[in-house]
Enzyme design. Sequence first.
Site, PDB file in Angstrom:
ATOM      1  CG  HIS A 196      93.401  77.553 -44.545  1.00 58.43           C
ATOM      2  ND1 HIS A 196      92.734  78.717 -44.244  1.00 58.43           N
ATOM      3  CD2 HIS A 196      92.446  76.597 -44.626  1.00 58.43           C
ATOM      4  CE1 HIS A 196      91.438  78.470 -44.122  1.00 58.43           C
ATOM      5  NE2 HIS A 196      91.238  77.193 -44.360  1.00 58.43           N
ATOM      6  CG  ASN A 254      83.215  71.157 -46.826  1.00 59.51           C
ATOM      7  OD1 ASN A 254      82.639  72.073 -47.393  1.00 59.51           O
ATOM      8  ND2 ASN A 254      83.722  71.255 -45.611  1.00 59.51           N
ATOM      9  CG  ASP A 309      92.222  66.290 -43.472  1.00 56.60           C
ATOM     10  OD1 ASP A 309      91.017  66.008 -43.552  1.00 56.60           O
ATOM     11  OD2 ASP A 309      92.823  66.337 -42.381  1.00 56.60           O
ATOM     12  CB  THR A 310      91.253  71.995 -43.745  1.00 55.06           C
ATOM     13  OG1 THR A 310      91.575  72.163 -45.127  1.00 55.06           O
ATOM     14  CG2 THR A 310      91.396  73.332 -43.034  1.00 55.06           C
TER      15      THR A 310
END
Length: 190
Positions: A176, A9, A68-69
């Site tokens: 975050h 990403n 990882d989200t």
Amino acid sequence: MNLIFATGNLNKLQEIKSLIPKDININDLNSLNFYEEIPENENSIEKNAVFKAKFIYNKYNINVFADDTGLEVEALNGEPGVFSARYAGKECDSNKNMEKLLKNLLDKKNRKASFKTVIALILDNKLYKFEGIVNGTITNFKKGNKGFGYDPIFIPEGYEKSFAEFSINEKNGISHRSIAVKKLINFLKK
Ligand code: ITT
């Protein structure tokens, strides 16, 4: 210090590169000639982050971290959560995922949600984890065209605009991901 960031990403890569100090050199998977998608089949965000980091570590024996989200929506019992990337099914994209989420929230008064990032780092064969959470609400419709993923429908607590209306630096001030990355940086500087 050299670290591989195990992601496909480019938006994440851009956000993280603009947070990491210059003495920590981040390379992406292309630098390893790795162009596949790493599977994400675990049942938690934390386990997916660990899986992605271990996948690359086991293949290349190199210091690596993965992010990882997930977006967890209270009225949907934490969904899409671990399914955030493929919420609208196999042929999904960010727009389809957001549309499905907005549809599922149509009759819900409770719009509370949170983004959660877990970064898993494997450094000299040891595993470390860093978490970042930001609370907010889901909009009724998409707003803004910056950022990526679910940014157009998420308003962080204390603000009136969506993450897609923040500049990358503004998002990095509270997101975050930035909370998790700052913990990672503090650890690496020790
Ligand atoms: P990796 O290669 O790093 O796994 P990914 O895009 O598959 O990239 P995730 O599984 O962590 O990443 O992301 C799950 C979904 O959440 C995906 O649809 C992303 O677009 C979205 N997402 C992740 N971070 C986000 C952020 O900061 N803002 C909005 N959406 C985000």
